[in-house]
Design an enzyme around this catalytic site. Sequence first.
Site, PDB file in Angstrom:
ATOM      1  N   ASP A 110      37.527  35.057  46.847  1.00  0.00           N
ATOM      2  CA  ASP A 110      36.824  35.686  47.975  1.00  0.00           C
ATOM      3  C   ASP A 110      35.328  35.761  47.702  1.00  0.00           C
ATOM      4  O   ASP A 110      34.889  36.338  46.710  1.00  0.00           O
ATOM      5  CB  ASP A 110      37.385  37.086  48.225  1.00  0.00           C
ATOM      6  N   ASP A 140      36.490  32.147  41.125  1.00  0.00           N
ATOM      7  CA  ASP A 140      36.827  33.306  41.940  1.00  0.00           C
ATOM      8  C   ASP A 140      37.173  32.784  43.341  1.00  0.00           C
ATOM      9  O   ASP A 140      36.831  31.642  43.691  1.00  0.00           O
ATOM     10  CB  ASP A 140      35.612  34.236  41.996  1.00  0.00           C
TER      11      ASP A 140
HETATM   12  C1  XBP Z   1      38.225  40.135  46.440  1.00  0.00           C
HETATM   13  C2  XBP Z   1      38.943  41.401  46.659  1.00  0.00           C
HETATM   14  C3  XBP Z   1      40.163  41.438  47.485  1.00  0.00           C
HETATM   15  C4  XBP Z   1      39.953  41.109  48.945  1.00  0.00           C
HETATM   16  C5  XBP Z   1      41.149  41.500  49.763  1.00  0.00           C
HETATM   17  O1  XBP Z   1      38.813  39.443  45.377  1.00  0.00           O
HETATM   18  O2  XBP Z   1      38.550  42.413  46.111  1.00  0.00           O
HETATM   19  O3  XBP Z   1      40.682  42.725  47.399  1.00  0.00           O
HETATM   20  O4  XBP Z   1      38.858  41.851  49.455  1.00  0.00           O
HETATM   21  O5  XBP Z   1      42.340  40.952  49.276  1.00  0.00           O
HETATM   22  P1  XBP Z   1      38.089  38.198  44.579  1.00  0.00           P
HETATM   23  P2  XBP Z   1      43.677  41.845  49.098  1.00  0.00           P
HETATM   24  O6  XBP Z   1      36.619  38.189  44.878  1.00  0.00           O
HETATM   25  O7  XBP Z   1      38.398  38.486  43.147  1.00  0.00           O
HETATM   26  O8  XBP Z   1      38.771  36.936  45.067  1.00  0.00           O
HETATM   27  O9  XBP Z   1      43.807  42.676  50.335  1.00  0.00           O
HETATM   28  O10 XBP Z   1      44.784  40.837  48.933  1.00  0.00           O
HETATM   29  O11 XBP Z   1      43.477  42.699  47.866  1.00  0.00           O
HETATM   30 MG    MG Z   2      34.621  37.410  44.838  1.00  0.00          MG
END
Ligand code: XBP
Ligand code: MG
Length: 252
Positions: free
Chosen positions: A12, A10
């Site tokens: 973020d 993953d």
């Molecule tokens: C995390 C998310 C993303 C980010 C913002 O994704 O939910 O929406 O908060 O990015 P993950 P965007 O943990 O799966 O990496 O504004 O590009 O959606």
């Molecule tokens: Mg995440």
Amino acid sequence: MAELSALIWDVDGTLAETERDGHRVAFNQAFGEAGLDWCWNEEEYGRLLAVTGGRERMLHYAVQRGVDPCMTHVLESEMAQIHQRKNKIYQRLVEDGAVALRPGVRRLLREARDAGLKQAIATTTSRGNVEALLDACVGAEAGSLFRAMICGEDVLAKKPDPEVYLRALLQLGLPAEQCVALEDSRAGVTAALLAGVDTLLVPSAYTERQEIERMASSVLAVVPDLESAGAEASGSVTLDHLRRWRRARCGA
Ligand code: XBP
Ligand code: MG
């Protein structure tokens, strides 16, 4: 039992703590530029993270604030524009060093590569954001680490839907049983498990204690970060730990 052949990461919250000092700050700046009086403080943003996808999060917030449902089509295109701007701001923040890789990430990425494992990214965020993060925090080495990268634009349904993981498995050319996912959130863990992928939970600053407790019995292990494999398994998280946790899980 199936050999461990790939790690699926993953982004973020797992590769880096991008939400509080990256995405959240960028959203607020984009709102200000668009003349909206929206401002997401750290606490409110934590609650909003239950909605995955930045554009979806903004739409959800607008509806929460009582936007006329007849205006939804106007709202959607406005949100899409603000979201594009938000991502540009986010990418600039990342380039300027606003976020760093979490402890142990670089080491485990290298260990997996050197051991011949395949690696993929399975994220809800936009591709440009992942590329900016890898450029700033991993550098040229990123090219030798990841075989596949599935991002928010590549799926019809975002996490907790398993689609992003199913697509990653397809691109890796491996069955779920040969992979381990690394995730920080309930939506992410749910997506990985629904795709049949064993998951290591590495909670981030925004993962709530209650959620961690609820997920603990479904995942391979819960570790505070990849430099601490927990009380029972001292030292940092290595491929050996992942293999041991997988064996313990299937009772082998
Ligand atoms: C995390 C998310 C993303 C980010 C913002 O994704 O939910 O929406 O908060 O990015 P993950 P965007 O943990 O799966 O990496 O504004 O590009 O959606
Ligand atoms: Mg995440």
